[in-house]
Design an enzyme around this catalytic site. Structure first.
Site, PDB file in Angstrom:
ATOM      1  N   LYS A  66       0.875  -1.177   0.000  1.00 42.32           N
ATOM      2  CA  LYS A  66       0.000   0.000   0.000  1.00 42.32           C
ATOM      3  C   LYS A  66       0.909   1.222   0.000  1.00 42.32           C
ATOM      4  O   LYS A  66       1.582   1.525   0.992  1.00 42.32           O
ATOM      5  CB  LYS A  66      -0.879   0.032   1.258  1.00 42.32           C
ATOM      6  CG  LYS A  66      -1.860   1.200   1.244  1.00 42.32           C
ATOM      7  CD  LYS A  66      -2.120   1.744   2.622  1.00 42.32           C
ATOM      8  CE  LYS A  66      -1.654   3.124   2.920  1.00 42.32           C
ATOM      9  NZ  LYS A  66      -1.815   4.199   1.987  1.00 42.32           N
ATOM     10  N   GLU A 107      10.755   0.503  10.040  1.00 40.46           N
ATOM     11  CA  GLU A 107      11.766   1.553   9.825  1.00 40.46           C
ATOM     12  C   GLU A 107      11.056   2.851  10.161  1.00 40.46           C
ATOM     13  O   GLU A 107      10.237   3.335   9.383  1.00 40.46           O
ATOM     14  CB  GLU A 107      12.247   1.479   8.370  1.00 40.46           C
ATOM     15  CG  GLU A 107      13.613   2.096   8.176  1.00 40.46           C
ATOM     16  CD  GLU A 107      13.529   3.551   7.772  1.00 40.46           C
ATOM     17  OE1 GLU A 107      13.495   4.407   8.698  1.00 40.46           O
ATOM     18  OE2 GLU A 107      13.472   3.821   6.574  1.00 40.46           O
ATOM     19  N   CYS A 164      14.330  10.279   6.668  1.00 44.60           N
ATOM     20  CA  CYS A 164      14.422   9.775   8.050  1.00 44.60           C
ATOM     21  C   CYS A 164      15.841   9.859   8.596  1.00 44.60           C
ATOM     22  O   CYS A 164      16.035   9.932   9.806  1.00 44.60           O
ATOM     23  CB  CYS A 164      13.986   8.321   8.129  1.00 44.60           C
ATOM     24  SG  CYS A 164      12.371   8.031   7.457  1.00 44.60           S
ATOM     25  N   GLU A 199      11.375  14.951  15.629  1.00 42.49           N
ATOM     26  CA  GLU A 199      11.920  14.812  14.284  1.00 42.49           C
ATOM     27  C   GLU A 199      11.511  16.025  13.428  1.00 42.49           C
ATOM     28  O   GLU A 199      10.362  16.462  13.478  1.00 42.49           O
ATOM     29  CB  GLU A 199      11.363  13.530  13.649  1.00 42.49           C
ATOM     30  CG  GLU A 199      11.913  13.268  12.270  1.00 42.49           C
ATOM     31  CD  GLU A 199      11.463  11.918  11.705  1.00 42.49           C
ATOM     32  OE1 GLU A 199      10.391  11.423  12.098  1.00 42.49           O
ATOM     33  OE2 GLU A 199      12.198  11.387  10.861  1.00 42.49           O
TER      34      GLU A 199
HETATM   35  C1  SIN Z   1      14.653   7.176   4.546  1.00 42.81           C
HETATM   36  O1  SIN Z   1      14.667   8.365   4.734  1.00 42.81           O
HETATM   37  O2  SIN Z   1      13.886   6.475   5.166  1.00 42.81           O
HETATM   38  C2  SIN Z   1      15.514   6.489   3.544  1.00 42.81           C
HETATM   39  C3  SIN Z   1      16.752   7.160   3.196  1.00 42.81           C
HETATM   40  C4  SIN Z   1      17.746   6.263   2.504  1.00 42.81           C
HETATM   41  O3  SIN Z   1      17.480   5.110   2.180  1.00 42.81           O
HETATM   42  O4  SIN Z   1      18.845   6.753   2.275  1.00 42.81           O
END
Ligand code: SIN
Length: 465
Positions: free
Chosen positions: A157, A232, A266, A366
């Site tokens: 999804k 993640e 992230c 974050e």
């Molecule tokens: C992410 O921001 O989750 C992935 C970044 C990456 O794979 O370099």
């Protein structure tokens, strides 16, 4: 109830495409199909699965320009970054096409000479993925490739903001002969599809990239059917610049890490922690370099920083920066915004904040935007304390040429990914993932296929010679 949703361009607010929402019955049927397809796909030999994956990677590369354009339209990231992401996405497929043929078992010395012990692996079953809007290609293939390589079937999804890239990738998989029910996508609202996924007895594993609160919810809801999970989740990466660091290099790498995808990553550097003796020089050079970055529509070839994905993201950045300023931070550059909220376009100019303190929201939550808060430290132990002081543990960076400082930082930072003089540590060959509330499990590398496999041992008795 609406049966469609609009995909909008965050740079202009213009309609990119209208996408059909799948009904509950359609999603349930897709899960059943994925479950049934597992019986066949898991029995196909590893070399054939590997070849199909290689074909998938090749056809994606052949369609690279089209896919990148769609990605920029729906996500906003600069076209050059979208092109880079398409290639990044295929490296996961290439890597796991190779791993498919290397799923080895082992033998264990038995406790008696009349016994033999054999350990083998088998695919776990139907895997459901929920993928984010910030990397709509790479976060999908990072999950789909190891799942398919292991012999699992896969259903994804995509994020409602960016379904088009994912849909295109799945269609290309079908075009090269990966069976329709071995890899599928469904479109729907996050909470609805999430519940259908976690409730389903057909799904044996959920793999998710997204926020920590949603990850926790998925984990909770997966408990009743004891599903495997890979999570993640959020990050809040510290970037430490030690007193001896090569400042120009540290500046270039900070920019590389921070402004990828307009800071909506992230693992991007969110808290820049600089030794007090060099903080002025570092801030000055960083500000000069930031001043050269071009903000604009990702379709313009000169753009370095595209829009923020939506109003919610835009408002969050705005309030974090304001909170920092109210509590005493100085703006060295940026704190400029260009948005047409009604129309749906949101730009934040790259911003550097100095004299940041730990009590500011930007140091605790974050940040998903192009903001660099700078805080200073005296002793390296203090830098580590600041770095480790959040619930997150995804990525951390440090810059030093002193091996004692470097090894100390490596040993004391509680993060799954560490860049030492390296602002771009990602790759298909490395085990990406976080500690603490940043997640569970690893994606990429030889570790990345393990979560798609069950381990089984066979104890054979009665071996008479
Ligand atoms: C992410 O921001 O989750 C992935 C970044 C990456 O794979 O370099």
């Amino acid at each position: 109830m609406s049966t469609q949703f609009k995909v909008l361009n965050p740079a202009t607010g213009e309609l990119v495409e209208i996408v059909n929402l799948n009904t509950e019955d359609e999603i349930k049927q897709a899960l059943k199909n994925g479950h049934n397809a597992f019986k066949k796909w898991s029995k196909i030999d590893a070399h054939t699965r590997s070849k199909l994956l290689k074909d998938w990677s090749r056809i994606i590369q052949e369609n690279k320009e089209d896919i990148a354009e769609v990605m920029t339209l729906e996500n906003g990231k600069p076209l050059k970054e979208s092109l880079g992401e398409v290639t990044y996405a295929t490296t996961y497929i290439d890597w796991y096409a190779e791993e498919a043929t290397r799923i080895y078992g082992r033998t264990i010395p038995a406790s008696s000479e009349t016994k033999r012990i054999v350990v083998s692996h088998q695919p776990i079953g139907l895997v459901a993925a929920i993928t984010p809007w910030n990397f709509p290609a790479a976060m999908m293939t990072r999950k789909a490739a190891p799942a398919l390589a292991a012999g699992c079937t896969f259903i994804v999804k995509p994020a409602e903001e960016t379904p088009l890239t994912t849909m295109k990738l799945v269609e290309l998989a079908h075009e090269v002969g990966i069976p329709h029910d071995a890899i599928q996508y469904v479109n729907g609202k996050g909470p609805d599809v999430g519940t259908l996924f976690t409730d389903s007895e057909y799904i044996r594993k959920i793999t998710f990239t997204g926020s920590t609160p949603i990850g926790k919810l998925l984990m909770r809801n997966s408990a009743d059917t004891v599903k495997h999970v890979t999570m993640e989740l959020g990050g809040h990466a510290p970037l430490i610049v030690a007193e001896d660091a090569d400042l120009d290099f540290a500046v270039t790498q900070t920019i590389l890490s921070k402004f990828r995808n307009a800071g909506q990553t992230c693992i991007c550097a969110n808290r820049v922690i600089v030794h007090e003796n060099i903080v002025d020089a570092f801030s000055e050079r960083l500000t000069k370099a930031v001043n050269k970055l071009i903000v604009g529509n990702g379709m313009d070839k000169d753009t370095d920083i595209g829009p923020i994905i939506n109003e919610k993201g835009y408002q969050k950045i705005f309030s974090q920066v304001n909170d920092a300023i109210e509590k005493g931070a100085n703006v060295l550059i940026g704190n400029e915004y260009k948005a047409n909220i009604e129309q749906g376009s949101f730009f934040v100019y790259p911003t550097v904040l100095k004299n940041v303190k730990e009590n500011m929201t930007i140091m605790q939550e974050e940040t998903f935007g192009p903001i660099i808060p700078i805080i200073s430290f005296k002793k390296i132990e203090e830098a580590v304390e600041i770095a480790n002081s959040t619930p997150f543990g995804l990525a951390a960076y440090f810059f030093t040429n002193d091996y004692r400082v470097g090894t100390y930082l490596h040993d004391h930072l509680d993060f799954g990914i560490i860049g030492w003089n390296d602002g771009a540590p990602s790759g298909a060959h490395v085990p990406f993932g976080g500690m603490k509330e940043s997640g569970l499990g690893r994606e990429g590398g030889s570790e990345g296929i393990e979560p798609y496999l069950e381990t089984k041992y066979l104890s054979i008795g009665h071996f008479d010679h």
